[in-house]
Design a protein around this motif. Structure first.
Motif, short mmCIF file in Angstrom:
data_model
loop_
_atom_site.label_atom_id
_atom_site.label_comp_id
_atom_site.label_asym_id
_atom_site.label_seq_id
_atom_site.Cartn_x
_atom_site.Cartn_y
_atom_site.Cartn_z
N SER A 91 0.84 -1.19 0.00
CA SER A 91 0.00 0.00 0.00
C SER A 91 0.87 1.24 0.00
O SER A 91 2.08 1.16 0.24
N ALA A 92 0.27 2.39 -0.22
CA ALA A 92 0.93 3.66 0.06
C ALA A 92 0.66 3.99 1.52
O ALA A 92 -0.50 3.94 1.96
N TYR A 93 1.70 4.31 2.25
CA TYR A 93 1.60 4.61 3.68
C TYR A 93 1.75 6.11 3.88
O TYR A 93 2.70 6.72 3.38
N TYR A 94 0.82 6.69 4.63
CA TYR A 94 0.77 8.13 4.84
C TYR A 94 0.96 8.44 6.33
O TYR A 94 0.27 7.89 7.19
N CYS A 95 1.85 9.36 6.58
CA CYS A 95 2.05 9.87 7.93
C CYS A 95 0.95 10.87 8.25
O CYS A 95 0.50 11.63 7.36
N TYR A 96 0.52 10.91 9.49
CA TYR A 96 -0.53 11.82 9.94
C TYR A 96 -0.11 12.45 11.26
O TYR A 96 0.42 11.77 12.14
N VAL A 97 -0.35 13.75 11.37
CA VAL A 97 -0.02 14.48 12.59
C VAL A 97 -1.16 15.43 12.92
O VAL A 97 -1.71 16.08 12.02
N TRP A 98 -1.53 15.49 14.20
CA TRP A 98 -2.55 16.44 14.64
C TRP A 98 -1.87 17.57 15.38
O TRP A 98 -1.27 17.36 16.45
N VAL A 99 -1.94 18.77 14.79
CA VAL A 99 -1.46 20.00 15.43
C VAL A 99 -2.55 21.04 15.20
O VAL A 99 -2.55 21.75 14.20
N LEU A 100 -3.51 21.09 16.09
CA LEU A 100 -4.69 21.96 15.98
C LEU A 100 -5.62 21.49 14.86
O LEU A 100 -6.83 21.73 14.90
N ARG A 101 -5.05 20.85 13.88
CA ARG A 101 -5.81 20.17 12.83
C ARG A 101 -4.93 19.07 12.26
O ARG A 101 -3.75 18.99 12.61
N GLY A 102 -5.47 18.25 11.38
CA GLY A 102 -4.71 17.14 10.83
C GLY A 102 -3.88 17.54 9.63
O GLY A 102 -4.29 18.36 8.81
N TYR A 103 -2.70 16.97 9.55
CA TYR A 103 -1.80 17.14 8.41
C TYR A 103 -1.39 15.76 7.90
O TYR A 103 -1.21 14.83 8.69
N TRP A 104 -1.21 15.68 6.59
CA TRP A 104 -0.83 14.41 5.96
C TRP A 104 0.51 14.56 5.25
O TRP A 104 0.80 15.61 4.66
N GLY A 105 1.29 13.48 5.26
CA GLY A 105 2.49 13.41 4.46
C GLY A 105 2.15 13.08 3.02
O GLY A 105 1.00 12.84 2.67
N GLN A 106 3.20 13.02 2.19
CA GLN A 106 2.99 12.80 0.77
C GLN A 106 2.81 11.32 0.43
O GLN A 106 2.40 10.99 -0.68
N GLY A 107 3.14 10.46 1.37
CA GLY A 107 2.99 9.03 1.15
C GLY A 107 4.28 8.37 0.72
O GLY A 107 5.09 8.96 0.01
N THR A 108 4.46 7.14 1.18
CA THR A 108 5.60 6.34 0.77
C THR A 108 5.10 4.94 0.44
O THR A 108 4.28 4.38 1.17
N GLN A 109 5.57 4.38 -0.66
CA GLN A 109 5.06 3.11 -1.14
C GLN A 109 5.76 1.94 -0.45
O GLN A 109 7.00 1.91 -0.36
#
Length: 114
Positions: A91-109
């Motif tokens: 799958s493509a794996y996405y990093c997620y961080v919550w800092v007042l709202r959610g942010y996503w990384g660009q993904g890594t396969q």
């Protein structure tokens, strides 16, 4: 703004291991949950694992006992150690961080061959 830089994806044989990293930078005051999600072609994005700033973890049933999430708060970095990988983990794996709202990384396969 928050920037996320992921690394560590690749091709591995079934039964092998990979370690993903995600470094967060920018306006990180109040950073809380960090985690990983994944999305295979034609499927919805799904939770893999999350970890709070206090170290509480949550895993999808499909990865319990095989994946371990950890974080280095000093480096604002979250890791995902993936062992005993299966082809269905591809799958493509996405990093997620919550800092007042959610942010996503660009993904890594991550591709697991049988």
């Amino acid at each position: 703004q928050v920037q996320l830089v992921e690394s560590g994806g690749g091709l591995v044989q079934a039964g092998g291991s990979l370690r993903l990293s995600c470094a967060a930078s920018g306006r990180l005051f109040g950073i809380n949950t960090m985690g990983w999600y994944r999305q295979a072609p034609g499927k919805q994005r799904e939770l893999v694992a999350t970890i709070t700033s206090g170290g509480f973890t949550n895993y999808a049933d499909s990865v319990k006992g095989r994946f371990t999430i950890s974080r280095d708060n000093a480096k604002n970095t979250v890791y995902l150690q993936m062992n005993s990988l299966k082809p269905e983990d591809t799958s493509a794996y996405y990093c997620y961080v919550w800092v007042l709202r959610g942010y996503w990384g660009q993904g890594t396969q991550v591709t697991v061959s049988s």
